[in-house]
Scaffold this motif. Structure first.
Motif, PDB file in Angstrom:
ATOM      1  N   HIS A 229       0.848  -1.191   0.000  1.00 50.02           N
ATOM      2  CA  HIS A 229       0.000   0.000   0.000  1.00 50.02           C
ATOM      3  C   HIS A 229       0.883   1.240   0.000  1.00 50.02           C
ATOM      4  O   HIS A 229       1.883   1.288   0.695  1.00 50.02           O
ATOM      5  CB  HIS A 229      -0.904   0.032   1.228  1.00 50.02           C
ATOM      6  CG  HIS A 229      -1.656   1.324   1.363  1.00 50.02           C
ATOM      7  ND1 HIS A 229      -2.740   1.619   0.583  1.00 50.02           N
ATOM      8  CD2 HIS A 229      -1.443   2.411   2.142  1.00 50.02           C
ATOM      9  CE1 HIS A 229      -3.179   2.833   0.894  1.00 50.02           C
ATOM     10  NE2 HIS A 229      -2.408   3.336   1.832  1.00 50.02           N
ATOM     11  N   ASP A 230       0.515   2.228  -0.801  1.00 49.19           N
ATOM     12  CA  ASP A 230       1.244   3.489  -0.809  1.00 49.19           C
ATOM     13  C   ASP A 230       0.221   4.579  -1.014  1.00 49.19           C
ATOM     14  O   ASP A 230      -0.363   4.694  -2.094  1.00 49.19           O
ATOM     15  CB  ASP A 230       2.285   3.475  -1.938  1.00 49.19           C
ATOM     16  CG  ASP A 230       3.161   4.737  -1.907  1.00 49.19           C
ATOM     17  OD1 ASP A 230       2.869   5.636  -1.090  1.00 49.19           O
ATOM     18  OD2 ASP A 230       4.124   4.808  -2.682  1.00 49.19           O
ATOM     19  N   GLU A 235      -7.046   5.879   2.786  1.00 46.86           N
ATOM     20  CA  GLU A 235      -7.188   4.901   1.703  1.00 46.86           C
ATOM     21  C   GLU A 235      -6.836   3.490   2.167  1.00 46.86           C
ATOM     22  O   GLU A 235      -7.221   2.516   1.531  1.00 46.86           O
ATOM     23  CB  GLU A 235      -6.291   5.284   0.528  1.00 46.86           C
ATOM     24  CG  GLU A 235      -6.680   6.595  -0.113  1.00 46.86           C
ATOM     25  CD  GLU A 235      -5.476   7.282  -0.737  1.00 46.86           C
ATOM     26  OE1 GLU A 235      -4.666   6.591  -1.367  1.00 46.86           O
ATOM     27  OE2 GLU A 235      -5.353   8.508  -0.563  1.00 46.86           O
ATOM     28  N   LEU A 236      -6.076   3.417   3.245  1.00 43.88           N
ATOM     29  CA  LEU A 236      -5.710   2.109   3.764  1.00 43.88           C
ATOM     30  C   LEU A 236      -6.941   1.272   4.062  1.00 43.88           C
ATOM     31  O   LEU A 236      -6.968   0.066   3.848  1.00 43.88           O
ATOM     32  CB  LEU A 236      -4.907   2.264   5.047  1.00 43.88           C
ATOM     33  CG  LEU A 236      -3.433   1.928   5.011  1.00 43.88           C
ATOM     34  CD1 LEU A 236      -2.851   2.025   6.396  1.00 43.88           C
ATOM     35  CD2 LEU A 236      -3.192   0.555   4.416  1.00 43.88           C
ATOM     36  N   VAL A 239      -8.183  -0.293   0.931  1.00 45.84           N
ATOM     37  CA  VAL A 239      -7.271  -1.343   0.483  1.00 45.84           C
ATOM     38  C   VAL A 239      -7.355  -2.554   1.394  1.00 45.84           C
ATOM     39  O   VAL A 239      -7.366  -3.694   0.952  1.00 45.84           O
ATOM     40  CB  VAL A 239      -5.825  -0.802   0.465  1.00 45.84           C
ATOM     41  CG1 VAL A 239      -4.856  -1.928   0.133  1.00 45.84           C
ATOM     42  CG2 VAL A 239      -5.712   0.317  -0.548  1.00 45.84           C
ATOM     43  N   LEU A 312      -3.826  -6.542   6.619  1.00 47.98           N
ATOM     44  CA  LEU A 312      -2.891  -6.458   5.498  1.00 47.98           C
ATOM     45  C   LEU A 312      -1.708  -7.401   5.704  1.00 47.98           C
ATOM     46  O   LEU A 312      -1.305  -8.123   4.813  1.00 47.98           O
ATOM     47  CB  LEU A 312      -2.338  -5.032   5.391  1.00 47.98           C
ATOM     48  CG  LEU A 312      -3.054  -4.061   4.466  1.00 47.98           C
ATOM     49  CD1 LEU A 312      -2.345  -2.722   4.494  1.00 47.98           C
ATOM     50  CD2 LEU A 312      -3.109  -4.591   3.048  1.00 47.98           C
TER      51      LEU A 312
END
Lengths: 333, 268
Positions: A229-230, A235-236, A239, A312
């Protein structure tokens, strides 16, 4: 031009293991696998990932003490491994678990040594030192031997020592590890000021997600040597396919409610917990529950960032798990 | 500019060792006690064999006390920066040192010279003074001899540093340099002349011991202060020390380069 450019960088280690009495096997392990990212001047980037994900390996390559096996790196216009000493003048490094201060001597001596090591002009040194002393409240500790400082005080000393030569990039490895809440907040405040007030680019490696939430506008999550993730913290959630929770209190104990798009994860007397995707609105769900069940009260809980990251890491997402080589075998801290 | 950097490293190291008061006092006491024990042994020996090795009994006892003064200063059997460097190599902290734009060998050498300067004052001067009060020592009157001794002692520390630096660097390959250190330490104790002047060693062993680097650590500075080396012989003695210092420091640089490449390329 970006301050840090990482272009297809990989790093493999050869691990030798005993296999039987005389045979030894050699195994190639990928600690970092095709990293691509850039960091602009003045950014504050959180670099997070589970143990052995390749964080330290990345930082070592960015500081020039490890040569990449493949790919290209540039930091502040310099190829780190080739021009390590030149780069050293442009970066500051702080390890939460290691100190660069002179253990048996007063803090003042360590700062004076930094001045000589980096050949900082006297007036600039004075200015930087005054700024650090004031912001970190180190003035009264200048004449205390480092070994007598508390962990929080020592950490503040290390932070000051890393910034006296005006580095363009500051690498921080777990800067708040082992610190109490007050010291933690003070370190964070200082780092925020260094980043926003002074414009120093910060790359922060940590397991403390509060550090990231408080300081970083951008977060990179690395796992098995790859960036999974970047982007922004918000936004995490998307994702990480995180879920929000709708907690409903019914008039009386009731079998698990059945509504579309949500599932009951827990029942406790008249109270029930319904999980639903964080990206969906709670309104239609609430309406449906209210229409079909004797609803008394309700609340919506946002997912904790820790849970998102944990999902994640554990590779619940199919995409992250696929293509992750043997990276996890390397435990480089 | 560079000199001021390493100069301040040396000064810092001097002051750092000055903070270990109890250890310094205990060390000086031990040196003094051993000075007395060895002196009585030597006196008995030289009573039986007068003029042994070309030393009078008085010179032999003086040799003891100079040796005790040099023991901690020169760190013949290891110590000084060694504990710290070995620990940093074992834990991997040595990688952090590479972040600094300094020369590692020069950094540690400066620190060790600072330490030696403090120990020559604290653990050298005090036992020598006690020895001079208790025995008739043959200490020189000429200021030049004392100056030559200080120079010789500085070279002795440098040679000793170079050996200890090489020993510490073996930790990059062996994980633990303590075994090598013990071996080199015992060898050094014997071959430096700390236990017995090298002139007393028989035949080939004596000849070999006199040209090995350890004799530059104790035997040479002792002989300089005893005025056994004067004029051309003094210049040759200092040259001998300088040669070993340069050779061993050069070897240290080469090994340091290989060790750094190992860390940087192989990942330690």
């Amino acid at each position: 031009m970006a301050l840090i450019e990482v272009d297809g960088v990989s790093r493999t280690f050869t691990v030798r293991a005993r296999a039987g009495r005389f045979r030894r096997t050699r195994r190639e392990v990928r600690a970092v696998d095709g990293l691509d990212f850039t960091v602009e001047e003045g950014e504050c980037v959180g670099y997070i990932g589970p143990n052995g994900a390749g964080k330290s390996t990345t930082v070592k390559m960015l500081t020039g003490i490890l040569v990449p096996s493949a790919g290209r790196l540039r930091v502040a216009g310099v190829d780190p491994a080739r021009e390590r000493v030149r780069l050293a003048h442009r970066i500051g490094v702080v390890f939460g678990q290691r100190t660069t201060l002179w253990w048996d001597l007063p803090l003042r001596d360590s700062f004076e040594l930094v001045r000589r090591v980096y050949r900082v002009p006297a007036d600039r040194f004075r200015r930087n030192l005054d700024r650090c002393l004031e912001m970190l409240d180190l003035g009264p500790l200048l004449d205390t031997p480092v070994r007598q400082l508390s962990l929080g005080q020592r950490m503040r000393g290390d932070l000051a020592a890393a910034l006296l030569h005006d580095p363009r990039v500051l690498y921080l490895d777990e800067p708040t590890i082992g610190l109490d809440v007050v010291s933690r907040n003070r370190v964070r405040e200082f780092l925020r000021e260094v980043n926003t007030g002074h414009g120093t680019t910060v790359l922060l490696t940590t397991h403390d997600l509060t550090d990231v939430e408080r300081l970083c506008s951008r977060v990179m999550v690395i796992d098995h040597g790859r960036v999974v993730h970047d982007g922004g913290l918000a936004e995490l959630h998307a994702v990480g396919e995180s879920e929000r929770t709708l907690v409903v209190d019914l008039a009386a104990p009731h079998p698990p409610v059945e509504v579309a798009g949500a599932r009951v994860v827990r029942v406790e007397g008249p109270r029930q917990w319904l999980a639903f995707p964080a990206s969906r609105s709670a309104a239609p769900l609430v309406a449906e529950v209210a229409a079909r069940y004797p609803l008394v009260d309700l609340s919506v809980r946002e997912p904790a960032i820790e849970d998102v990251i944990a999902r994640l890491y554990s590779g619940e997402r199919a995409g992250a798990a696929a293509g992750a080589g043997e990276g996890a075998a390397v435990r480089s801290g | 500019m560079l000199l001021t950097l390493y100069g301040s490293v040396a000064r810092g190291s001097f002051r750092r060792h000055a903070t270990y008061r109890a250890a310094t006092f205990a060390g000086a006491f031990t040196n003094t006690a051993f000075g007395f024990i060895l002196s009585s042994t030597y006196l008995a020996l030289w009573h039986a064999r007068p003029g042994l090795g070309g030393y009078s009994a008085e010179a032999a006892v003086t040799y003891i006390w100079i040796g005790q003064a040099l023991l901690a200063t020169v760190a013949v059997w290891g110590g000084g920066f060694q504990d710290e460097l070995q620990a940093r190599i074992r834990s991997g902290d040595v990688a952090v040192d590479l972040y600094r734009p300094v020369d590692l060998q020069a950094w540690w050498l400066a620190g060790d010279l600072g330490r030696a300067a403090f120990q020559l004052l604290a653990r050298g001067a005090a036992p020598l003074l006690v020895g001079a009060l208790a025995y008739r020592l043959r200490l020189p009157h000429a200021a030049e001899t004392w100056a030559a001794f200080l120079l010789s002692a500085a070279l002795a520390v440098t040679v000793s540093f170079a050996v200890r630096y090489l020993v510490s660097l073996t930790g990059f390959w062996l994980l633990d340099a303590d075994g090598v250190r013990a071996l080199v330490g015992i060898t050094g104790m014997f071959l430096s002349g700390m236990l017995l002047p090298l002139a007393l060693f028989p035949g080939a062993l004596g000849a070999a011991a006199r040209v090995l680097p350890w004799s530059a650590m104790v035997q040479v500075p002792c002989d300089v202060l005893l005025e056994r080396r004067t004029g051309g012989a003094l210049a040759r003695a200092l040259g001998f020390q300088l040669l070993w210092a340069v050779l061993l420091l050069g070897a240290g640089r080469a090994v340091q380069g290989a060790a750094t490449r190992r860390v940087v390329v192989q990942g330690g």
